[in-house]
Write a protein that holds these residues in place. Structure first.
Motif, short mmCIF file in Angstrom:
data_model
loop_
_atom_site.label_atom_id
_atom_site.label_comp_id
_atom_site.label_asym_id
_atom_site.label_seq_id
_atom_site.Cartn_x
_atom_site.Cartn_y
_atom_site.Cartn_z
N GLY A 1 0.79 -1.22 0.00
CA GLY A 1 0.00 0.00 0.00
C GLY A 1 0.83 1.27 0.00
N LEU A 2 2.02 1.24 -0.60
CA LEU A 2 2.87 2.43 -0.63
C LEU A 2 2.46 3.33 -1.78
N ALA A 3 2.63 4.63 -1.56
CA ALA A 3 2.40 5.61 -2.62
C ALA A 3 3.57 6.58 -2.62
N PHE A 4 4.01 6.97 -3.82
CA PHE A 4 5.16 7.86 -3.96
C PHE A 4 4.76 9.06 -4.80
N GLU A 5 4.86 10.24 -4.19
CA GLU A 5 4.54 11.48 -4.88
C GLU A 5 5.81 12.31 -5.00
N ASN A 6 6.22 12.56 -6.24
CA ASN A 6 7.48 13.27 -6.48
C ASN A 6 8.62 12.65 -5.67
N SER A 7 8.69 11.34 -5.70
CA SER A 7 9.69 10.62 -4.90
C SER A 7 10.35 9.53 -5.72
N PRO A 8 11.24 9.92 -6.63
CA PRO A 8 11.95 8.90 -7.41
C PRO A 8 12.95 8.10 -6.59
N ASN A 9 13.38 8.66 -5.46
CA ASN A 9 14.38 7.97 -4.62
C ASN A 9 13.65 7.07 -3.63
N LYS A 10 13.54 5.81 -3.97
CA LYS A 10 12.72 4.92 -3.14
C LYS A 10 13.51 4.23 -2.04
N ILE A 11 14.67 3.67 -2.38
CA ILE A 11 15.44 2.91 -1.38
C ILE A 11 16.90 3.28 -1.48
N ARG A 12 17.53 3.43 -0.31
CA ARG A 12 18.98 3.66 -0.25
C ARG A 12 19.62 2.51 0.54
N PHE A 13 20.61 1.87 -0.08
CA PHE A 13 21.37 0.82 0.59
C PHE A 13 22.73 1.36 1.02
N GLN A 14 23.26 0.79 2.11
CA GLN A 14 24.57 1.20 2.62
C GLN A 14 25.69 0.26 2.17
N TRP A 15 25.36 -1.01 2.02
CA TRP A 15 26.36 -2.02 1.62
C TRP A 15 25.62 -3.26 1.13
N GLU A 16 26.35 -4.16 0.53
CA GLU A 16 25.75 -5.41 0.08
C GLU A 16 25.22 -6.19 1.28
N HIS A 17 24.18 -6.98 1.05
CA HIS A 17 23.59 -7.87 2.06
C HIS A 17 22.88 -7.11 3.17
N GLU A 18 22.58 -5.85 2.97
CA GLU A 18 22.09 -5.01 4.08
C GLU A 18 20.65 -5.33 4.50
N THR A 19 19.69 -5.28 3.57
CA THR A 19 18.27 -5.45 3.91
C THR A 19 17.55 -6.14 2.75
N ILE A 20 16.56 -6.96 3.11
CA ILE A 20 15.67 -7.59 2.12
C ILE A 20 14.34 -6.86 2.19
N TRP A 21 13.94 -6.22 1.10
CA TRP A 21 12.64 -5.54 1.04
C TRP A 21 11.69 -6.41 0.23
N ILE A 22 10.57 -6.79 0.84
CA ILE A 22 9.58 -7.64 0.17
C ILE A 22 8.38 -6.78 -0.21
N ASP A 23 8.08 -6.74 -1.47
CA ASP A 23 6.96 -5.94 -1.98
C ASP A 23 5.72 -6.84 -2.05
N ALA A 24 4.88 -6.78 -1.03
CA ALA A 24 3.76 -7.73 -0.94
C ALA A 24 2.73 -7.54 -2.03
N ASP A 25 2.46 -6.29 -2.41
CA ASP A 25 1.37 -6.05 -3.35
C ASP A 25 1.80 -5.36 -4.64
N GLY A 26 3.09 -5.13 -4.83
CA GLY A 26 3.57 -4.48 -6.04
C GLY A 26 3.60 -2.97 -5.96
N SER A 27 3.26 -2.38 -4.81
CA SER A 27 3.23 -0.92 -4.71
C SER A 27 4.62 -0.31 -4.65
#
Length: 1123
Positions: free
Chosen positions: A553-579
């Protein structure tokens, strides 16, 4: 002192002029009362209670001095009713304005004072302004001030992400007709100039000065008035306090616990008591205190310029208090009480089972709301049978905070907050903070540690570091079971401040541990620099993380920068509904070499950090977190773990401070095979480690492959030894830990799977129904025994005398006495001099003199004696020399040294999988006697006698060297800052103390004597050491894996063999094996291991040199009395 003992003191409501009661102490006991007005008839005139005293006054027991105390009775203080004690600006008030337009009608009067809160960012807390009312319009919405404003105060309404958001300056009333105040002693007043630089609230900020860090002010003794209601016994209705529309100022006493402006102390149930509509300003020790007090009502109050916490609970037993509709402006740090007052909060909550709603915190030095929930109560309420950090959440609803130096809301205590269904136990339950708005703070809201903590309906905008953040929280998945953030709005920058977004700003920061859920959140204006709507691994050290966060249920308005990683293997983001990605159940992870190119694509929206881009992995991919710990040998520590597959590789660094312990952590995905290799560690013979794989559910599996250089004798993957399968493990028939050893390729492959036997796979589980999964462990070990077949050969007696007629290497007849099937005696009928590559066994009865040139040999087993004939030069080359009960000799003693040249060269075999006896290749294993006595000179090193400049080809020593230094290598030590400035040269001529070298030196080397004024001399001079010796033990290497000598013990077939090594005048060249530092396997140039006390100088290392070594030169481990 005024003592009201059972009587009733009432201020006359008929008196027109101001009534002032001055006292040093006022004490109400015996059911007495003090009344100024009543609930039905508020006091209409002006009334002042002024408490006077100083820090040297006598203190009443329990209550102190300069105090109004209720021990047994009632305090009724009712000022003129003020329907609206604080409101917001309806329109922005600009610099220079004298008119304010308010959002609610007020009943302010001419001469009243108000505070207008700053609306700037967290560094502008001095822009709060106090002004006097000149007039008020008939409708109460327009206020004229006597002085113009010095700063702009915003009132802005914006539509952001479909939400209407109001951000307005608060205006609070400070003046009331009933006052309690302390006198100010002029003897202590002093003008304090502001610091050169403004106060910085950051955690590690350094202030330029102490007094004056908040600007110009008048200092004093900070000994103000206090009001305390504390019955002899709690919960017996001994005290009652009804305090409304009262101004309290110059109150609170610094440096003293319990001396607060308005203080309900150990009062128990205070239902019916309240603090309503008051102003508590310019105080020295907090504002309103609820200490071991329950059911108190605190509402519609204005707290301004308070040192330490403003409105707070104290011990942790306080419950069911209602704190609502209060405004706290400019709550200041205090260094005059407890550590928590240094990082104070406007609302300090130490028990969650209270109600905080409709409050506002503005422009404090640190926190707006701080939930600090210890495990057990403290102070007078100390007990171990109650746990406030497991108490269920009361209510936190519709509160706001802005312009705070640190965070709008902070949930932090060392034990964390873990709400339970029962007192100190039971099942985990959810705790919710709801409908909170924070802007212009460092972070809008942060929860540090806890279980099932949730933020609902939050509005976060223009916060510098993050909108919302959780650090280390746990629970399941989904709104009913998960820590997470739900139904919220996060704005990076708005009309308030277009520069609020920085390169490090995050909308939501996911925790560094466990799992996390984010649902129905709108992100606006994450378009600047390195700002990102989402980031992970909150407060991680480098390369920690590997945990999961799911979103929907995410919405992005004027927000092209969605995710920032710091290093490899840092976080797993699971997109449950494709938002997030456009495809349900896709994963977003840092780009790594092991990702399959047909399923994973790198995308700009997830690559805010350019050197750590992110990829979207679509299809049936599931990522797992793998931690590798407890490696052996310990020399693996510090090496990278290289994980590779057909698509590429990823290097995982070793870290001491991993979540879960020192080691390595990385991401893998199910159904794939991964090669595990430790960088530059192919030479290891034995190896073990443990792995812990998280998030595994039914039918999850992956394979780990190791490529070894030798065939191990024993393989373990779980507890107990297993046998290799006949082929690669199969998910349907094999179990967790099953492995396959491929003899030809020397590849070992084991399976990590969810269960012992696989069953029906879980279906597609989205968000609330997602299964957190389980952890699966591997205890991996490969071991090669010290002896072939893992059994030792029979021990043989040690020769004790030099025979009259020793065996000679050059005599062909010698070799028929060797064991059959060994070098020189391949069959019963055949014997000859050994050929290249032969393995030699010197039996226990043989004394063999090497009197001829020898070829390159394999392993040499010495159960008898090898002696090198001192009539010729020798070069003796082998892969391993194993001495058990026997001897290897060159020179009988230091008095009778070996006089020719002997070079013992240790080399790798052509077949590295050949049996190395658990010693490793290029080793002399001494479990008998090693006697190497070379020729030595008078001194093996001297100080420089004069400074050697760059480009000089000769050096002068402090003393004449021995003539034997000619044509030998010497080392000249560095005298600079760099170890690499040591140099090695060959001596080509000697003239007294001057040595001529084969080439000029590249660096300056000092050789000076400095004499101090007292005549003391100090020598600053480099050293020159002789490196060459006529006996050399050398490792042949190209990769820092040199030779080694191990002198130790072994127990074989009932006999204990103890090694002994006498080494004098020997050059160790290219010795030691880099990375082997485990004390059970010390691969030093020469190591003495487990010999205990050595007697009669049976072992020593003297007058030798270590010329290019890759590990410790001489190691003594569990060995005493060495020379």
């Amino acid at each position: 002192m005024l003592l009201i003992q059972g009587g009733h003191m009432v201020f006359d409501v008929e008196i027109v002029e101001e009534l002032v009661l001055r006292a040093e102490y006022i004490l109400i006991v015996g059911g007495g009362s003090l009344s100024i007005g009543s609930e039905d008839q508020p006091f209409p005139g002006e009334a002042v209670i002024e408490l006077h005293s100083n820090t040297h006054s006598t203190e009443l027991p329990l209550y102190g001095a300069k105090v109004l105390a209720v021990r047994d009775g009632t305090l009724d203080l009712h000022g003129r009713h003020v329907p609206i004690t604080w409101t917001h600006l309806a329109h922005t008030a600009s610099l220079g304005d004298t008119n304010l337009t308010l959002s609610l009608p007020v009943t302010l009067r001419q001469g009243d004072q108000v505070v207008i809160a700053t609306t700037e960012n967290r560094f502008y807390m001095k822009e709060n302004e106090v002004r006097t009312i000149a007039s008020v319009s008939e409708d109460g919405l327009e206020v004229t001030l006597t002085e113009a404003l010095e700063h702009t105060h915003l009132s802005v309404t914006q539509t952001l992400g479909g939400h209407t958001v109001e951000t307005r300056a608060e205006v609070g009333l400070l003046t009331h007709n009933v006052k309690i105040q302390g006198n100010v002693g002029t003897d202590f007043s002093v003008a304090i100039e502001g610091c050169d630089t403004a106060f910085r609230p950051d955690q590690h900020a350094t202030q330029s000065c102490f007094n004056g860090r908040h600007g110009d002010e008048i200092g004093g003794d900070q000994f103000g008035a206090t009001v305390i209601l504390s019955g002899k016994f709690p919960d017996l209705d001994l005290v009652m306090g009804r305090i409304e529309y009262v101004e309290v100022t110059k109150a609170g006493q610094a440096f003293q616990l319990g001396r607060y402006p308005l203080h309900f102390h150990l009062a128990g149930d205070m239902g019916g008591s309240y603090i309503r509509g008051c102003s508590i300003h310019h105080t020295y020790n907090r504002a309103v205190t609820m200490h071991a007090t329950n059911n108190l009502l605190v509402e519609h109050n204005v707290a301004y310029n308070n040192m330490g916490h403003a409105i707070f609970t104290e011990d942790g037993v306080e419950q069911n208090n209602v704190v609502q509709y209060n405004l706290a402006v400019y709550t200041r740090t205090s260094s005059s009480l407890l550590n928590v007052d240094v990082t104070r909060s406007s609302f300090w909550v130490v028990n969650p089972n209270n109600i905080f709603r409709y409050n506002a915190a503005a422009s404090g030095t640190h926190f707006g709301y701080w939930y600090r929930l210890d495990h057990h109560p403290s102070g007078p309420s100390t007990t171990n049978i109650y746990c406030q950090n497991t108490e269920q959440m009361g209510l936190f609803f519709n509160n706001t905070a802005h312009s705070m130096g640190r965070y709008g809301l902070w949930v932090f205590s060392n034990p964390g907050y873990h709400p339970k269904s029962d007192i100190c136990g039971g099942r985990d339950v959810v705790a919710k903070w709801e409908s909170f708005t924070a802007w212009h703070c460092e972070r809008g809201a942060e929860a540090v540690s806890g279980t099932k903590l949730q933020f609902h309906n939050f509005v976060m905008l223009d916060n510098q570091q993050a909108g919302m953040e959780m650090v280390s929280v746990k629970g399941g998945f989904g709104q009913d079971d998960s820590p997470g953030i739900f139904n919220s709005l996060v704005v990076c920058h708005s009309a308030l401040n277009s520069s609020a977004c920085t390169s490090g700003t995050s909308g939501i920061v996911a925790p560094k541990t466990q799992i996390f859920s984010i649902s129905n959140v709108t992100f606006v204006n994450f378009d600047e620099g390195g700002s990102a709507a989402l980031s992970g691994c909150s407060q991680c050290r480098n390369y920690q993380g590997g945990y999961r966060a799911q979103v929907k249920g995410l919405a992005f308005e004027n927000s092209p920068n969605k995710i920032r990683f710091q290093w490899e293997h840092e976080t797993i983001w699971i997109d449950a509904d494709g938002s997030l990605t456009g495809e349900p159940e896709a994963n977003v992870v840092p780009t790594m070499g092991i990702l399959p190119t047909d399923s994973c694509t790198q995308e700009a929206a997830f690559s805010v950090t350019k050197n750590v881009p992110g990829s979207v992995c679509r299809g049936a991919m599931k990522f797992l977190r793998v931690a590798v710990t407890n490696p052996s040998p310990s020399s693996l520590l510090g090496k990278d773990l290289v994980v590779s597959n057909d698509f590429g590789a990823t290097h995982i660094p070793y870290l001491m401070f991993r979540i879960g312990g020192a080691g390595w952590m990385g991401l893998v995905y199910t159904g794939a095979t991964f090669d595990f290799n430790f960088e530059n560690a192919n030479q290891f013979v034995n190896m073990s480690y443990k792995t812990n794989t998280k998030f595994m559910t039914r039918n999850d599996y992956y394979f780990v492959k190791h490529t070894l250089t030798q065939t191990p004798d024993r393989i373990e993957t779980t507890k107990g030894e297993r046998q290799s399968l006949e082929s690669l493990p199969d998910l349907t028939t094999n179990i967790h830990g099953d492995f396959y050893w491929d003899t030809d390729s020397k590849e070992l492959t084991y399976m990590v799977s969810h269960s012992k036997k696989t069953t029906k796979r879980h279906g597609n589980m989205v968000f609330d129904d997602r299964v957190p999964g389980q952890s699966r462990q591997i205890s991996f070990s490969v071991y090669k025994c010290q002896h072939k077949g893992c059994s030792a050969p029979d021990p043989r007696p040690v020769p004790t005398t030099h025979p009259d007629a020793p065996f000679r290497w050059s005599d062909v007849e010698t070799w028929k006495h060797m064991p059959v099937s060994t070098g020189g005696h391949p069959t019963e009928a055949e014997y000859s001099l050994p050929v290249e590559g032969d393995e030699i066994v010197i039996p226990e009865s043989m004394w063999l003199v090497v009197d001829t040139a020898t070829l390159k040999l394999g392993r040499v087993f010495v159960y008898g004696t090898i002696e090198f004939d001192d009539t010729m030069d020798h070069r003796f080359e082998a892969t391993i020399i194993y001495i058990q009960g026997g001897s290897l000799m060159a020179g009988y003693s230091s008095d009778t040294p070996f006089t020719h040249s002997l070079i013992i060269r240790l080399m790798d075999p052509e077949d590295v999988d050949a049996y190395s006896m658990n010693l490793g290749w290029k080793t002399i294993g001494v479990f008998g006697y090693l006697r190497l006595h070379g020729q030595v000179c008078r001194r093996s090193w001297h100080k420089l006698g004069a400074t050697v400049e760059v480009g000089t080809g000769h050096i002068t020593l402090a003393e004449d060297p021995d003539a034997s230094w000619l044509n030998k290598e010497v080392g000249v030590t560095t005298t600079g800052k760099e170890a690499t400035e040591s140099e090695v040269r060959r001596v080509v001529a000697i003239n007294g103390a001057t040595l001529t070298l084969d080439s000029a030196l590249k660096f300056q080397h000092l050789g000076e004597i400095h004499t101090l004024s007292d005549g003391t001399s100090i020598t600053l001079a480099g050293e020159v050491g002789l490196l060459s010796r006529n006996i050399v033990v050398e490792g042949i290497t190209e990769n820092s894996n040199g030779g080694r000598i191990l002198v130790s013990t072994v127990f074989q077939n009932g006999k204990h063999y103890v090694g002994s090594a006498q080494v004098d005048g020997v050059e160790f060249r290219n010795m030691g094996q880099e990375g082997f530092t485990d004390i059970t396997d010390p691969r030093y140039s020469i190591a003495f291991l487990g010999l205990d006390a050595i007697g009669d100088h049976s072992s020593y290392v003297k007058r030798s040199s270590f010329n290019v070594n890759y590990n410790v030169a001489v190691g003594l481990i569990k060995t005493l009395n060495m020379a």
